[in-house]
Scaffold this motif. Sequence first.
Motif, PDB file in Angstrom:
ATOM      1  N   ARG A 243       0.847  -1.206   0.000  1.00  0.00           N
ATOM      2  CA  ARG A 243       0.000   0.000   0.000  1.00  0.00           C
ATOM      3  C   ARG A 243       0.876   1.247   0.000  1.00  0.00           C
ATOM      4  O   ARG A 243       0.608   2.208  -0.718  1.00  0.00           O
ATOM      5  CB  ARG A 243      -0.912  -0.009   1.216  1.00  0.00           C
ATOM      6  CG  ARG A 243      -2.014   1.023   1.150  1.00  0.00           C
ATOM      7  CD  ARG A 243      -2.563   1.330   2.519  1.00  0.00           C
ATOM      8  NE  ARG A 243      -1.517   1.873   3.403  1.00  0.00           N
ATOM      9  CZ  ARG A 243      -1.685   2.105   4.700  1.00  0.00           C
ATOM     10  NH1 ARG A 243      -2.829   1.817   5.282  1.00  0.00           N
ATOM     11  NH2 ARG A 243      -0.709   2.612   5.431  1.00  0.00           N
ATOM     12  N   ASP A 244       1.941   1.220   0.811  1.00  0.00           N
ATOM     13  CA  ASP A 244       2.826   2.384   0.885  1.00  0.00           C
ATOM     14  C   ASP A 244       3.552   2.629  -0.440  1.00  0.00           C
ATOM     15  O   ASP A 244       4.038   3.727  -0.692  1.00  0.00           O
ATOM     16  CB  ASP A 244       3.840   2.205   2.020  1.00  0.00           C
ATOM     17  CG  ASP A 244       3.144   2.288   3.377  1.00  0.00           C
ATOM     18  OD1 ASP A 244       1.971   2.725   3.413  1.00  0.00           O
ATOM     19  OD2 ASP A 244       3.756   1.898   4.393  1.00  0.00           O
ATOM     20  N   LYS A 245       3.612   1.609  -1.259  1.00  0.00           N
ATOM     21  CA  LYS A 245       4.204   1.789  -2.598  1.00  0.00           C
ATOM     22  C   LYS A 245       3.123   1.997  -3.659  1.00  0.00           C
ATOM     23  O   LYS A 245       3.386   1.915  -4.862  1.00  0.00           O
ATOM     24  CB  LYS A 245       5.065   0.571  -2.960  1.00  0.00           C
ATOM     25  CG  LYS A 245       6.374   0.491  -2.161  1.00  0.00           C
ATOM     26  CD  LYS A 245       7.180  -0.738  -2.580  1.00  0.00           C
ATOM     27  CE  LYS A 245       8.402  -0.941  -1.705  1.00  0.00           C
ATOM     28  NZ  LYS A 245       9.477   0.032  -1.970  1.00  0.00           N
ATOM     29  N   GLY A 246       1.895   2.230  -3.205  1.00  0.00           N
ATOM     30  CA  GLY A 246       0.838   2.589  -4.149  1.00  0.00           C
ATOM     31  C   GLY A 246       0.041   1.426  -4.717  1.00  0.00           C
ATOM     32  O   GLY A 246      -0.737   1.599  -5.655  1.00  0.00           O
TER      33      GLY A 246
ATOM     34  N   HIS B 202       0.554  -3.562 -16.881  1.00  0.00           N
ATOM     35  CA  HIS B 202       0.287  -3.294 -15.454  1.00  0.00           C
ATOM     36  C   HIS B 202       0.808  -4.448 -14.594  1.00  0.00           C
ATOM     37  O   HIS B 202       1.303  -4.250 -13.491  1.00  0.00           O
ATOM     38  CB  HIS B 202      -1.212  -3.142 -15.182  1.00  0.00           C
ATOM     39  CG  HIS B 202      -1.840  -1.936 -15.804  1.00  0.00           C
ATOM     40  ND1 HIS B 202      -2.883  -2.018 -16.700  1.00  0.00           N
ATOM     41  CD2 HIS B 202      -1.568  -0.612 -15.660  1.00  0.00           C
ATOM     42  CE1 HIS B 202      -3.239  -0.806 -17.079  1.00  0.00           C
ATOM     43  NE2 HIS B 202      -2.457   0.079 -16.457  1.00  0.00           N
ATOM     44  N   VAL B 203       0.648  -5.670 -15.112  1.00  0.00           N
ATOM     45  CA  VAL B 203       1.117  -6.844 -14.366  1.00  0.00           C
ATOM     46  C   VAL B 203       2.610  -6.698 -14.074  1.00  0.00           C
ATOM     47  O   VAL B 203       3.054  -6.925 -12.941  1.00  0.00           O
ATOM     48  CB  VAL B 203       0.877  -8.147 -15.165  1.00  0.00           C
ATOM     49  CG1 VAL B 203       1.517  -9.344 -14.448  1.00  0.00           C
ATOM     50  CG2 VAL B 203      -0.609  -8.384 -15.371  1.00  0.00           C
ATOM     51  N   HIS B 204       3.374  -6.270 -15.085  1.00  0.00           N
ATOM     52  CA  HIS B 204       4.815  -6.181 -14.889  1.00  0.00           C
ATOM     53  C   HIS B 204       5.190  -5.058 -13.924  1.00  0.00           C
ATOM     54  O   HIS B 204       6.081  -5.226 -13.091  1.00  0.00           O
ATOM     55  CB  HIS B 204       5.509  -6.070 -16.246  1.00  0.00           C
ATOM     56  CG  HIS B 204       5.248  -7.285 -17.091  1.00  0.00           C
ATOM     57  ND1 HIS B 204       5.657  -8.550 -16.699  1.00  0.00           N
ATOM     58  CD2 HIS B 204       4.558  -7.457 -18.243  1.00  0.00           C
ATOM     59  CE1 HIS B 204       5.245  -9.444 -17.584  1.00  0.00           C
ATOM     60  NE2 HIS B 204       4.569  -8.803 -18.542  1.00  0.00           N
ATOM     61  N   ILE B 205       4.464  -3.950 -14.025  1.00  0.00           N
ATOM     62  CA  ILE B 205       4.687  -2.873 -13.038  1.00  0.00           C
ATOM     63  C   ILE B 205       4.431  -3.421 -11.632  1.00  0.00           C
ATOM     64  O   ILE B 205       5.228  -3.262 -10.715  1.00  0.00           O
ATOM     65  CB  ILE B 205       3.743  -1.678 -13.303  1.00  0.00           C
ATOM     66  CG1 ILE B 205       4.040  -1.074 -14.681  1.00  0.00           C
ATOM     67  CG2 ILE B 205       3.860  -0.635 -12.182  1.00  0.00           C
ATOM     68  CD1 ILE B 205       3.036  -0.018 -15.107  1.00  0.00           C
ATOM     69  N   PHE B 206       3.280  -4.120 -11.503  1.00  0.00           N
ATOM     70  CA  PHE B 206       2.936  -4.674 -10.197  1.00  0.00           C
ATOM     71  C   PHE B 206       3.976  -5.667  -9.695  1.00  0.00           C
ATOM     72  O   PHE B 206       4.421  -5.606  -8.538  1.00  0.00           O
ATOM     73  CB  PHE B 206       1.555  -5.331 -10.227  1.00  0.00           C
ATOM     74  CG  PHE B 206       1.372  -6.283  -9.085  1.00  0.00           C
ATOM     75  CD1 PHE B 206       1.243  -5.793  -7.790  1.00  0.00           C
ATOM     76  CD2 PHE B 206       1.415  -7.664  -9.277  1.00  0.00           C
ATOM     77  CE1 PHE B 206       1.133  -6.664  -6.712  1.00  0.00           C
ATOM     78  CE2 PHE B 206       1.314  -8.527  -8.207  1.00  0.00           C
ATOM     79  CZ  PHE B 206       1.163  -8.028  -6.919  1.00  0.00           C
ATOM     80  N   LEU B 207       4.390  -6.593 -10.564  1.00  0.00           N
ATOM     81  CA  LEU B 207       5.310  -7.655 -10.119  1.00  0.00           C
ATOM     82  C   LEU B 207       6.639  -7.066  -9.642  1.00  0.00           C
ATOM     83  O   LEU B 207       7.220  -7.553  -8.663  1.00  0.00           O
ATOM     84  CB  LEU B 207       5.540  -8.684 -11.234  1.00  0.00           C
ATOM     85  CG  LEU B 207       4.352  -9.615 -11.535  1.00  0.00           C
ATOM     86  CD1 LEU B 207       4.607 -10.424 -12.802  1.00  0.00           C
ATOM     87  CD2 LEU B 207       4.066 -10.550 -10.345  1.00  0.00           C
ATOM     88  N   ASN B 208       7.086  -5.995 -10.300  1.00  0.00           N
ATOM     89  CA  ASN B 208       8.310  -5.330  -9.847  1.00  0.00           C
ATOM     90  C   ASN B 208       8.163  -4.773  -8.435  1.00  0.00           C
ATOM     91  O   ASN B 208       9.033  -4.965  -7.587  1.00  0.00           O
ATOM     92  CB  ASN B 208       8.687  -4.195 -10.805  1.00  0.00           C
ATOM     93  CG  ASN B 208       9.384  -4.738 -12.041  1.00  0.00           C
ATOM     94  OD1 ASN B 208      10.011  -5.790 -11.970  1.00  0.00           O
ATOM     95  ND2 ASN B 208       9.243  -4.036 -13.154  1.00  0.00           N
TER      96      ASN B 208
ATOM     97  N   LEU C 109      -2.835  -1.336  -3.914  1.00  0.00           N
ATOM     98  CA  LEU C 109      -3.859  -1.810  -2.980  1.00  0.00           C
ATOM     99  C   LEU C 109      -4.109  -3.296  -3.187  1.00  0.00           C
ATOM    100  O   LEU C 109      -4.585  -3.709  -4.243  1.00  0.00           O
ATOM    101  CB  LEU C 109      -5.167  -1.049  -3.202  1.00  0.00           C
ATOM    102  CG  LEU C 109      -5.226   0.344  -2.588  1.00  0.00           C
ATOM    103  CD1 LEU C 109      -6.515   1.038  -3.005  1.00  0.00           C
ATOM    104  CD2 LEU C 109      -5.142   0.271  -1.064  1.00  0.00           C
ATOM    105  N   LEU C 110      -3.777  -4.089  -2.191  1.00  0.00           N
ATOM    106  CA  LEU C 110      -4.061  -5.525  -2.230  1.00  0.00           C
ATOM    107  C   LEU C 110      -4.993  -5.843  -1.065  1.00  0.00           C
ATOM    108  O   LEU C 110      -5.066  -5.084  -0.102  1.00  0.00           O
ATOM    109  CB  LEU C 110      -2.762  -6.335  -2.055  1.00  0.00           C
ATOM    110  CG  LEU C 110      -1.700  -6.180  -3.144  1.00  0.00           C
ATOM    111  CD1 LEU C 110      -0.409  -6.862  -2.713  1.00  0.00           C
ATOM    112  CD2 LEU C 110      -2.194  -6.769  -4.448  1.00  0.00           C
TER     113      LEU C 110
END
Lengths: 351, 351
Positions: free
Chosen positions: B309-312, B335-341, B314-315
Amino acid sequence: MSPSGMTRVQTMACGSCSNENAFKAMFIWYRNKERGHKTPSEEDLSSCMVNQTPGCPDLSILSFMGAFHGRTMGCLAATHSKAIHKLDVPSFDWPIAPFPRLQYPLEEFSRENAQEEARCLEEVEDLIVKWRQKGRPVAGIVIEPIQAEGGDNHASPDFFKSLRNIARKHGCAFHVDEVQTGGGSTGKMWAHEHWGTDDPADIVSFSKKLLTGGYYHRDEFQADKPYRIFNTWMGDPSKNLILAEVLNVIRRENLLEEVTRSGRALLNGLYDLQAQYPGMLSRARGQGTFCAIDVCDDATRDSILLKARDKGVLLGGCGDRSIRFRPALVFKEYHVHIFLNIFNDVLAQHK
Amino acid sequence: MSPSGMTRVQTMACGSCSNENAFKAMFIWYRNKERGHKTPSEEDLSSCMVNQTPGCPDLSILSFMGAFHGRTMGCLAATHSKAIHKLDVPSFDWPIAPFPRLQYPLEEFSRENAQEEARCLEEVEDLIVKWRQKGRPVAGIVIEPIQAEGGDNHASPDFFKSLRNIARKHGCAFHVDEVQTGGGSTGKMWAHEHWGTDDPADIVSFSKKLLTGGYYHRDEFQADKPYRIFNTWMGDPSKNLILAEVLNVIRRENLLEEVTRSGRALLNGLYDLQAQYPGMLSRARGQGTFCAIDVCDDATRDSILLKARDKGVLLGGCGDRSIRFRPALVFKEYHVHIFLNIFNDVLAQHK
């Protein structure tokens, strides 16, 4: 607009959800009281997962014959107006008290009515004791200020104040269901304001005219943990915005005074008509424009409703053979006279 | 968008109301069948008014351990995910079957999983027989295609098809609750489409992503009289208009294909991460972007949620120690790749 003594509100999407969650708030409150506000036991937590006591306790809600509180399964167990609502749906063994069957106009029969109300209150206390002995204690009492769907049945302010005291005496919560009566049509924002007490209830639920559902409650009915009372949407913020503007209009245009004035004209008109058609009409009654009148039988009632509709007037039925009046808050005195003329024509055709 | 075999839909304002009314539709259907579709008896009509049998019958709904179907009192009796939802609320004595506890990836453990599913199906049949003997026959079975709130528990198409057959064999209705899975996030409009059958269920309920609540049903689940299933608002027409436009966008932008593509990338990314952090992550699973992964313990899980969450990002959590992924339908492969990083960074901090 919050009812006296209540500083908190929980919005919900409809009247049934409002009442369901109000019931849950009463059960949670009651059990927390029984536990001395201690943390629930391991047994509480594990048994509730499989629908068993003590986690899912055998508590009950006391309701009244003729009541309507909604159609989800908790609400439906407190609803007793028409069989078609309840048939085939499993229910709870909860106590059902008689609602006073009064004579109208109330002020002409105050002695008889007080007797009838005393009988019902006595029955309420008996049921509370009986259900406690059965092991299904009454956590809360739920009642409408005017039984609407059940036939526009009224009771006196004294009746409701005594009931509230009985609830307190026995440690039960007191929930006033204003889903149909709240929002101004009785000439007050809440019908319970007619009782003239600062401490009308623990919980007041609302919906319909107030555009969103929800319930107001006293502080101690706030659930002790988040997510005990919850829903994905819990109503809709856009409805609250529309409601805020409706409340502005009600204030700006003094609609509650307007309702009181047109309600008086409507009820006097109904008194005149029942004097004129004594074989057909009886028991004219009302508060504000929240009025009703009984018809000799349901076939005549239904035929009157149809004929009025053909003349452009939408009326509804309630109970077995009552006509209910539920005009909008902008229904003014001159509308009353237009209506009474049309209604008189319809009745004349039935004479 | 109507599920296969279902031509009727009843809208409602939220998921709980949708499931409550679906339960009612199953009870009404079951009792009409028992009565041979004859008019209810006088005893039916009078006993239901006071919550007693035969009018309010002792029927039950079979649900699964770990299920979440809502928070009104009928739904809540079929909900078994977390104690906090159920504690202190009276419930019904309804049967609860085990939901298969499978090993992931499903295709690598097909033999073990088939065994576990057979065990659960056998238990379902035992419970149906047992509850019939107890005098509380099972009118309907309710199940989620993926147990969501309960921890993203999956089962195989064969499991659901066998369950549907068991329901039919014993004369029970089969209700698939797609409140959380419906609307496209599994890569199909309905998660049950992954089962590959033309006759998935008798009733499919929905809400959340579909903006309004409601349930689709086969013809015979239409109540036999008006006002048996009813509510003042029954949803909100404005939500249907918005939903129509959402469905247009889903079609125009091929979002279901998009979800399938990004879901595959997400799940593969989760497989890689659990290989990289074997002490911390396990049981990666999903359908479309409706994915989840387990964390070693709930404290670590909660800390990961906070750091993400602190990195933006929301899970959410589900079950005891799962992280659930519920991105919007416009969540694309990049978006998946941004998220996975980002997720990898968070996990690295916990190593």
